[in-house]
Design a protein around this motif. Structure first.
Motif, short mmCIF file in Angstrom:
data_model
loop_
_atom_site.label_atom_id
_atom_site.label_comp_id
_atom_site.label_asym_id
_atom_site.label_seq_id
_atom_site.Cartn_x
_atom_site.Cartn_y
_atom_site.Cartn_z
N THR A 53 0.87 -1.18 0.00
CA THR A 53 0.00 0.00 0.00
C THR A 53 0.90 1.22 0.00
O THR A 53 1.78 1.35 0.85
CB THR A 53 -0.91 0.03 1.25
N ARG A 66 -0.38 -3.21 -10.47
CA ARG A 66 -1.66 -2.58 -10.14
C ARG A 66 -2.79 -3.58 -10.33
O ARG A 66 -2.77 -4.36 -11.29
CB ARG A 66 -1.87 -1.36 -11.03
N ARG A 106 -2.88 3.65 -2.77
CA ARG A 106 -2.81 2.70 -3.89
C ARG A 106 -2.39 1.35 -3.35
O ARG A 106 -1.40 1.27 -2.62
CB ARG A 106 -1.82 3.18 -4.93
N GLU A 166 -4.14 12.01 -2.17
CA GLU A 166 -4.56 10.93 -3.06
C GLU A 166 -5.04 9.75 -2.24
O GLU A 166 -4.63 9.57 -1.10
CB GLU A 166 -3.39 10.47 -3.95
#
Length: 131
Positions: free
Chosen positions: A66, A95, A75, A72
């Motif tokens: 992570t 991803r 991710r 943001e």
């Protein structure tokens, strides 16, 4: 002859313990890394860049990662160390929606992780201490 058998037994027991002490590059990344500072930024941009870096974190958990950066959504994906030489390593981030990103890291003896972001700059992260 008895001494040879004894020595062989000692070695057989000791070698797995010694081998267990050496961590793979992936093992060395495990845990939560928190942004601390940034290297090679112009003086007039240092305060702003450092503020941004302090909101950055990377957490490696097994093969999952992570990446959190300010302003943001975090991710998430998986990662794999694709190259390792000494304390230098290349990490591929996969991803979930597809695609691959690579990053260069250097693990320092002082428990810091230097993330090469290009142009001679690096984000310095420190390993979070577990409570």
């Amino acid at each position: 002859m008895h001494n040879h058998i004894h020595l062989a037994l000692v070695l057989a027991l000791a070698l797995p313990a010694v081998a267990g002490c050496s961590k793979t590059p992936r093992d060395r990344l495990q845990g939560r890394w928190l942004g601390e500072s940034i290297e090679n930024v112009p003086e007039d941009q240092l305060a702003k860049a450092t503020g941004w870096v302090k909101g950055t974190a990377i957490e490696f958990n097994g093969s999952k990662v992570t990446v959190t950066v300010p302003a943001e959504m975090p991710r998430r994906g998986t990662f794999k160390v694709t190259k390792a030489e000494g304390d230098q390593m290349t990490v591929a981030f996969l991803r979930p929606e597809g695609g691959l990103d690579e990053a260069e890291f250097r693990l320092a003896a002082d428990r810091t992780l230097h993330w090469d972001i290009g142009a001679g700059r690096a984000i310095v992260l420190t390993k979070a201490v577990k409570d």
